[in-house]
Enzyme design. Structure first.
Site, short mmCIF file in Angstrom:
data_model
loop_
_atom_site.label_atom_id
_atom_site.label_comp_id
_atom_site.label_asym_id
_atom_site.label_seq_id
_atom_site.Cartn_x
_atom_site.Cartn_y
_atom_site.Cartn_z
N LYS A 50 42.68 51.17 34.19
CA LYS A 50 43.48 52.37 34.46
C LYS A 50 43.41 53.39 33.31
O LYS A 50 43.68 54.57 33.51
CB LYS A 50 44.95 52.00 34.68
CG LYS A 50 45.18 51.04 35.84
CD LYS A 50 45.49 51.78 37.10
CE LYS A 50 45.92 50.83 38.22
NZ LYS A 50 46.17 51.52 39.47
N SER A 75 53.82 50.24 38.79
CA SER A 75 54.44 48.95 38.53
C SER A 75 53.96 48.39 37.20
O SER A 75 54.39 47.32 36.79
CB SER A 75 54.11 47.97 39.65
OG SER A 75 52.71 47.75 39.68
N GLY A 176 44.08 47.95 45.75
CA GLY A 176 45.52 48.17 45.82
C GLY A 176 45.74 49.57 46.34
O GLY A 176 45.75 49.82 47.54
N GLY A 177 45.88 50.51 45.42
CA GLY A 177 46.03 51.91 45.82
C GLY A 177 44.72 52.57 46.22
O GLY A 177 44.72 53.65 46.80
N GLY A 178 43.59 51.94 45.89
CA GLY A 178 42.28 52.44 46.32
C GLY A 178 41.55 53.28 45.29
O GLY A 178 40.41 53.70 45.52
N GLY A 179 42.16 53.51 44.13
CA GLY A 179 41.53 54.36 43.12
C GLY A 179 40.32 53.74 42.45
O GLY A 179 39.34 54.42 42.16
N GLU A 201 41.07 41.91 48.96
CA GLU A 201 42.46 42.33 49.17
C GLU A 201 43.30 41.13 49.59
O GLU A 201 42.85 40.28 50.36
CB GLU A 201 42.50 43.40 50.27
CG GLU A 201 43.86 44.05 50.43
CD GLU A 201 43.83 45.23 51.42
OE1 GLU A 201 44.46 46.24 51.10
OE2 GLU A 201 43.20 45.11 52.48
N LYS A 269 37.39 31.38 29.66
CA LYS A 269 38.30 31.46 28.50
C LYS A 269 38.79 32.88 28.26
O LYS A 269 38.94 33.32 27.12
CB LYS A 269 37.63 30.93 27.21
CG LYS A 269 36.81 29.68 27.35
CD LYS A 269 37.65 28.50 27.80
CE LYS A 269 36.79 27.25 27.91
NZ LYS A 269 37.32 26.28 28.87
#
Length: 312
Positions: A50, A75, A176-179, A201, A269
């Protein structure tokens, strides 16, 4: 938008991100029956891919917009990414977080000087709270996944992946959001000759899978999945990209996600969060489809609460 747009995004954010490593595991290759290559965004600054989209979005703002700050709802991982990118650029960050967001992610936001505003754990409450701050403070809203600049920033993980491993047959990402999958699909289209992009998914939050079938954005009634980063739905900016460039989406069950996560922890690991294990779980579920191919997996993040692991 063209190839040049993605190259510019990559050059823009390079000073603010890590070029993350690509790891392999003979044991996991044997387990999956294919050649696996893991792009480790769990080693990215703030622990997830992100950072790429957040940095590109803030760097794309005007001086005036930066002075008024930015606001987002998340979140966890995008919250931390915006906080860190904003801190590095001297921009105020307002972060709307659901009250049940993992404490480790709230702590991460505070570490990077983001100002947290808590709300109910529904997409509607998130949006309403973010809109209120936008109006009151004049802050620019940054969407975690449904914004062009964020998608272009996200594409850079796959661009680096394909530079290092140009003969990938498939790249898988969690959805998730598709980004991330939208950015990855654009990168594969512009920077490879025939690399497919497939999403993994959770069955418990399979809105993207259903959206591809129905041709319109579907939502989830419940979000009962261990993959807390994937409890969101697609948006009008990323869905058309996904429709056009993503091959398909494979749904996986909760036990399969936990098993895949445990395998990565034990064999490689490295620390990955449940959302990151979803793409690998999709490969393990469909071994015949991926047999003997070169399979790239983007490990999306490693921000996990180690006191609350899904395996014991």
């Amino acid at each position: 938008m063209n190839k040049q747009t993605l190259i510019e995004a990559h050059n823009r954010i390079k000073p603010f991100i890590h070029k993350t490593p690509m790891l392999t595991s003979e044991l996991l290759n044997k387990e999956a029956g294919c050649n696996l290559f893991f792009k480790c965004e769990n080693f990215q600054k703030m622990g997830a891919f992100k950072m790429r989209g957040a940095a590109n979005a803030i760097l794309s703002l005007s001086k005036k917009e930066r002075e008024r700050g930015v606001v987002t709802h998340s979140s966890g991982n995008f919250a931390q990414a915006v906080s860190l990118a904003a801190k590095k650029l001297g921009v105020k960050a307002y972060i709307v977080m659901p009250e049940n967001a993992p404490q480790v992610k709230k702590d991460g936001v505070k570490t990077y000087d983001g100002e947290i505003i808590e709300c109910e754990s529904t997409p509607q409450a998130r949006e309403a709270t973010a809109n209120k701050i936008k109006e009151e403070k004049g802050a620019t809203f940054l969407h975690p996944s449904n914004q062009d600049e964020v998608i272009y920033g996200n594409s850079t993980a796959a661009i680096e992946f394909l530079e290092e491993q140009p003969d990938l047959d498939v790249i898988l990402t969690p959805v998730g959001g598709g980004g991330l999958i939208a950015g990855t699909a654009l990168a594969a289209y512009y920077f490879s000759t025939n690399c497919k992009v497939i999403g993994g998914e959770p069955l418990e939050a399979d809105d993207a899978y259903r959206s591809l079938i129905s041709g319109k954005i579907e939502t989830n009634e419940s979000f009962d999945t261990v993959a807390d980063g994937l409890r969101t739905h697609l948006g009008d900016r990323n869905f058309p990209i996904i429709q056009k460039y993503v091959d398909k989406i494979i749904r996986v069950e909760e036990g399969e996600i936990i098993n895949a996560m445990q395998l990565i922890w034990e064999r490689m690991k490295i620390i990955v969060e449940p959302s990151s294990a979803v793409a690998f779980a999709a490969v393990l579920k469909n071994k015949e489809e991926f047999a003997n191919k070169n399979i790239g997996i983007i490990i999306s993040g490693g921000n996990v609460d180690v006191k609350n692991l899904p395996f014991g």
